[in-house]
Each structure stands twice: as C-alpha cells, then as structure tokens.
Design a protein around this motif. Structure first.
Motif, PDB file in Angstrom:
ATOM      1  N   MET A   1       0.842  -1.177   0.000  1.00 48.33           N
ATOM      2  CA  MET A   1       0.000   0.000   0.000  1.00 48.33           C
ATOM      3  C   MET A   1       0.885   1.237   0.000  1.00 48.33           C
ATOM      4  SD  MET A   1      -1.643   2.369   2.735  1.00 48.33           S
ATOM      5  CE  MET A   1      -0.358   1.925   3.772  1.00 48.33           C
ATOM      6  N   ALA A   2       0.585   2.142  -0.876  1.00 48.91           N
ATOM      7  CA  ALA A   2       1.313   3.408  -0.957  1.00 48.91           C
ATOM      8  C   ALA A   2       0.616   4.455  -0.093  1.00 48.91           C
ATOM      9  CB  ALA A   2       1.369   3.889  -2.404  1.00 48.91           C
ATOM     10  N   ARG A   3       1.408   5.361   0.398  1.00 51.66           N
ATOM     11  CA  ARG A   3       0.863   6.525   1.096  1.00 51.66           C
ATOM     12  C   ARG A   3       1.340   7.772   0.381  1.00 51.66           C
ATOM     13  NH1 ARG A   3       0.571   5.721   7.649  1.00 51.66           N
ATOM     14  NH2 ARG A   3      -0.651   3.808   7.572  1.00 51.66           N
ATOM     15  N   HIS A   4       0.455   8.731   0.288  1.00 51.86           N
ATOM     16  CA  HIS A   4       0.842  10.024  -0.268  1.00 51.86           C
ATOM     17  C   HIS A   4       1.564  10.793   0.834  1.00 51.86           C
ATOM     18  CE1 HIS A   4       0.039  14.355  -0.973  1.00 51.86           C
ATOM     19  NE2 HIS A   4       0.531  14.027  -2.139  1.00 51.86           N
ATOM     20  N   ILE A   5       2.709  11.364   0.514  1.00 51.03           N
ATOM     21  CA  ILE A   5       3.502  12.120   1.487  1.00 51.03           C
ATOM     22  C   ILE A   5       3.490  13.593   1.088  1.00 51.03           C
ATOM     23  CG2 ILE A   5       5.770  12.384   2.573  1.00 51.03           C
ATOM     24  CD1 ILE A   5       4.439   9.624   3.053  1.00 51.03           C
ATOM     25  N   TYR A   6       3.104  14.433   2.034  1.00 54.76           N
ATOM     26  CA  TYR A   6       3.068  15.877   1.812  1.00 54.76           C
ATOM     27  C   TYR A   6       3.891  16.554   2.904  1.00 54.76           C
ATOM     28  CZ  TYR A   6       1.232  20.608   1.277  1.00 54.76           C
ATOM     29  OH  TYR A   6       1.110  21.962   1.099  1.00 54.76           O
ATOM     30  N   SER A   7       4.795  17.408   2.503  1.00 57.40           N
ATOM     31  CA  SER A   7       5.625  18.163   3.437  1.00 57.40           C
ATOM     32  C   SER A   7       4.958  19.522   3.651  1.00 57.40           C
ATOM     33  CB  SER A   7       7.030  18.324   2.853  1.00 57.40           C
ATOM     34  OG  SER A   7       7.848  19.003   3.750  1.00 57.40           O
ATOM     35  N   CYS A   8       4.448  19.742   4.845  1.00 58.35           N
ATOM     36  CA  CYS A   8       3.640  20.929   5.137  1.00 58.35           C
ATOM     37  C   CYS A   8       4.423  21.941   5.973  1.00 58.35           C
ATOM     38  CB  CYS A   8       2.376  20.510   5.882  1.00 58.35           C
ATOM     39  SG  CYS A   8       1.217  21.855   6.170  1.00 58.35           S
ATOM     40  N   PRO A   9       4.647  23.134   5.440  1.00 57.16           N
ATOM     41  CA  PRO A   9       5.337  24.156   6.227  1.00 57.16           C
ATOM     42  C   PRO A   9       4.457  24.668   7.358  1.00 57.16           C
ATOM     43  CG  PRO A   9       4.571  25.089   4.164  1.00 57.16           C
ATOM     44  CD  PRO A   9       4.253  23.614   4.119  1.00 57.16           C
ATOM     45  N   LEU A  10       5.086  25.038   8.457  1.00 54.87           N
ATOM     46  CA  LEU A  10       4.379  25.665   9.568  1.00 54.87           C
ATOM     47  C   LEU A  10       4.547  27.174   9.433  1.00 54.87           C
ATOM     48  CD1 LEU A  10       5.533  23.344  12.490  1.00 54.87           C
ATOM     49  CD2 LEU A  10       3.612  23.063  10.929  1.00 54.87           C
ATOM     50  N   ARG A  11       3.488  27.908   9.692  1.00 47.64           N
ATOM     51  CA  ARG A  11       3.529  29.362   9.600  1.00 47.64           C
ATOM     52  C   ARG A  11       3.417  29.970  10.998  1.00 47.64           C
ATOM     53  NH1 ARG A  11       1.463  26.864   5.249  1.00 47.64           N
ATOM     54  NH2 ARG A  11      -0.382  26.204   6.357  1.00 47.64           N
ATOM     55  N   TRP A  12       4.052  31.080  11.183  1.00 53.55           N
ATOM     56  CA  TRP A  12       4.022  31.772  12.471  1.00 53.55           C
ATOM     57  C   TRP A  12       2.581  32.025  12.903  1.00 53.55           C
ATOM     58  CZ3 TRP A  12       7.187  32.561  16.335  1.00 53.55           C
ATOM     59  CH2 TRP A  12       6.881  33.532  17.279  1.00 53.55           C
ATOM     60  N   SER A  13       1.727  32.367  11.947  1.00 54.27           N
ATOM     61  CA  SER A  13       0.322  32.678  12.255  1.00 54.27           C
ATOM     62  C   SER A  13      -0.495  31.440  12.608  1.00 54.27           C
ATOM     63  CB  SER A  13      -0.326  33.401  11.071  1.00 54.27           C
ATOM     64  OG  SER A  13      -0.291  32.580   9.920  1.00 54.27           O
ATOM     65  N   ASP A  14       0.079  30.241  12.480  1.00 51.11           N
ATOM     66  CA  ASP A  14      -0.631  29.004  12.827  1.00 51.11           C
ATOM     67  C   ASP A  14      -0.744  28.795  14.336  1.00 51.11           C
ATOM     68  OD1 ASP A  14      -0.730  28.531  10.113  1.00 51.11           O
ATOM     69  OD2 ASP A  14       0.796  26.957  10.132  1.00 51.11           O
ATOM     70  N   MET A  15       0.073  29.517  15.100  1.00 54.66           N
ATOM     71  CA  MET A  15       0.110  29.304  16.557  1.00 54.66           C
ATOM     72  C   MET A  15      -1.054  30.002  17.256  1.00 54.66           C
ATOM     73  SD  MET A  15       4.025  29.397  17.840  1.00 54.66           S
ATOM     74  CE  MET A  15       4.226  31.124  17.481  1.00 54.66           C
ATOM     75  N   ASP A  16      -1.438  29.425  18.391  1.00 56.00           N
ATOM     76  CA  ASP A  16      -2.431  30.059  19.241  1.00 56.00           C
ATOM     77  C   ASP A  16      -1.729  30.777  20.396  1.00 56.00           C
ATOM     78  OD1 ASP A  16      -1.747  28.046  21.082  1.00 56.00           O
ATOM     79  OD2 ASP A  16      -3.541  26.869  20.672  1.00 56.00           O
ATOM     80  N   ALA A  17      -2.491  31.285  21.328  1.00 57.13           N
ATOM     81  CA  ALA A  17      -1.925  32.045  22.449  1.00 57.13           C
ATOM     82  C   ALA A  17      -1.052  31.189  23.360  1.00 57.13           C
ATOM     83  CB  ALA A  17      -3.053  32.677  23.265  1.00 57.13           C
ATOM     84  N   PHE A  18      -1.162  29.865  23.265  1.00 56.73           N
ATOM     85  CA  PHE A  18      -0.382  28.969  24.112  1.00 56.73           C
ATOM     86  C   PHE A  18       0.898  28.483  23.441  1.00 56.73           C
ATOM     87  CE2 PHE A  18      -4.887  28.490  25.262  1.00 56.73           C
ATOM     88  CZ  PHE A  18      -4.828  29.024  26.538  1.00 56.73           C
ATOM     89  N   GLY A  19       1.179  28.982  22.227  1.00 58.20           N
ATOM     90  CA  GLY A  19       2.407  28.619  21.527  1.00 58.20           C
ATOM     91  C   GLY A  19       2.323  27.314  20.748  1.00 58.20           C
ATOM     92  N   HIS A  20       1.122  26.750  20.627  1.00 57.93           N
ATOM     93  CA  HIS A  20       0.915  25.509  19.868  1.00 57.93           C
ATOM     94  C   HIS A  20       0.228  25.835  18.552  1.00 57.93           C
ATOM     95  CE1 HIS A  20       0.475  24.070  24.186  1.00 57.93           C
ATOM     96  NE2 HIS A  20       1.622  23.552  23.761  1.00 57.93           N
ATOM     97  N   VAL A  21       0.359  24.957  17.577  1.00 66.06           N
ATOM     98  CA  VAL A  21      -0.439  25.086  16.366  1.00 66.06           C
ATOM     99  C   VAL A  21      -1.903  24.932  16.783  1.00 66.06           C
ATOM    100  CG1 VAL A  21      -1.000  24.030  14.138  1.00 66.06           C
ATOM    101  CG2 VAL A  21       1.399  24.277  14.828  1.00 66.06           C
ATOM    102  N   ASN A  22      -2.728  25.890  16.389  1.00 67.84           N
ATOM    103  CA  ASN A  22      -4.134  25.914  16.770  1.00 67.84           C
ATOM    104  C   ASN A  22      -4.871  24.723  16.168  1.00 67.84           C
ATOM    105  OD1 ASN A  22      -7.091  26.850  16.134  1.00 67.84           O
ATOM    106  ND2 ASN A  22      -6.377  28.095  17.854  1.00 67.84           N
TER     107      ASN A  22
END
Length: 141
Positions: free
Chosen positions: A1-22
């Motif tokens: 079985m194949a899996r599709h692999i996607y490399s996803c950049p993280l953006r500064w604006s993705d974080m919430d007030a607790f410093g985690h990706v929202n």
C-alpha cells in the motif's frame, strides 16, 4: 500500500496564544495534503479526474500531541481507507519520524459543479485510489 507524502510548512500565524499550532489550523493542513493528493497526483495529463469538484462530508480528528512552531515542515501521510460508489474516506497522520501529532479522516464526495449534485467516482479515479487503499492506520503514536 502506498501513502501520499506531503511536506507541510508551519507558519508563524498558525500558533495560538499557548504557543501551539491551533486545532483549527490542522484542518487547513489536512486540506493542503488532500488537495495535493487528489488533484496534483490525479492520473494522466489532462485527465478530468477529480477536476469537477468535491465536497467534504465529514472530518474526524484525534489530537495526540501538541505541535509547536519551528522552521522544519511537518509530514502528512494520506491514504484511502474506504471507497464507495460516490464517496471515499481519506485517512491522515501528521507526524515527524518519531512522533505522531494528529490522526484524522475525511469523507469526500465527488461533486458535479454544473448540476450541483454529488456524482459517482469514475473508473479512472477508482484505479488511482486503489493504489493508496488500506483498511486502517498502522503506525504508533
């Protein structure tokens, strides 16, 4: 079985007030991986497969670990767990080599934009999707 692999950049604006990706941002990550999987990797040059549109009928997300902003992208693996006549379920893991942050699934319904109605999955689409078919999530958190 194949899996599709996607490399996803993280953006500064993705974080919430607790410093985690929202938590809501993870839906955007899943969308990016799904679009890359279904449209960019669709079979054949000029193929109409997946180009007519699709709608999301359902999302399920299990948040396993917090993800914090960094410069390195996160990996999103995608595969098909179920395929019916007019819908499919795509499973995902958002992860690094040693940790899984999210496990999720999306039910996608192909959609005819002209008639504004769901449509059946074509034979060409089925053939493409079968290469990524698996019945479940297999890696450990």
């Amino acid at each position: 079985m194949a899996r599709h692999i996607y490399s996803c950049p993280l953006r500064w604006s993705d974080m919430d007030a607790f410093g985690h990706v929202n938590n809501v941002v993870f839906l955007r990550y899943l969308e990016e991986a799904r679009i890359d999987f279904m449209f960019r990797l669709a079979p054949g040059d000029g193929s109409p497969s997946f180009s007519g549109g699709s709608v999301v009928a359902r999302h399920e997300i299990d948040y396993l670990r917090p993800l914090v902003h960094r410069h390195e992208p996160v990996t999103i693996e995608s595969w098909v767990t179920k395929m019916g006549a007019a819908s499919l379920t795509i499973a995902y893991e958002i992860k690094d080599p040693d940790v899984t942050y999210v496990r999720a699934s999306t039910v996608v319904v192909p959609f005819n934009l002209e008639t504004q109605r769901p449509r059946r999955i074509s034979d060409e689409e089925k053939s493409f999707l079968k290469e990524y078919m698996d019945d479940g999530m297999t890696s450990a958190p």
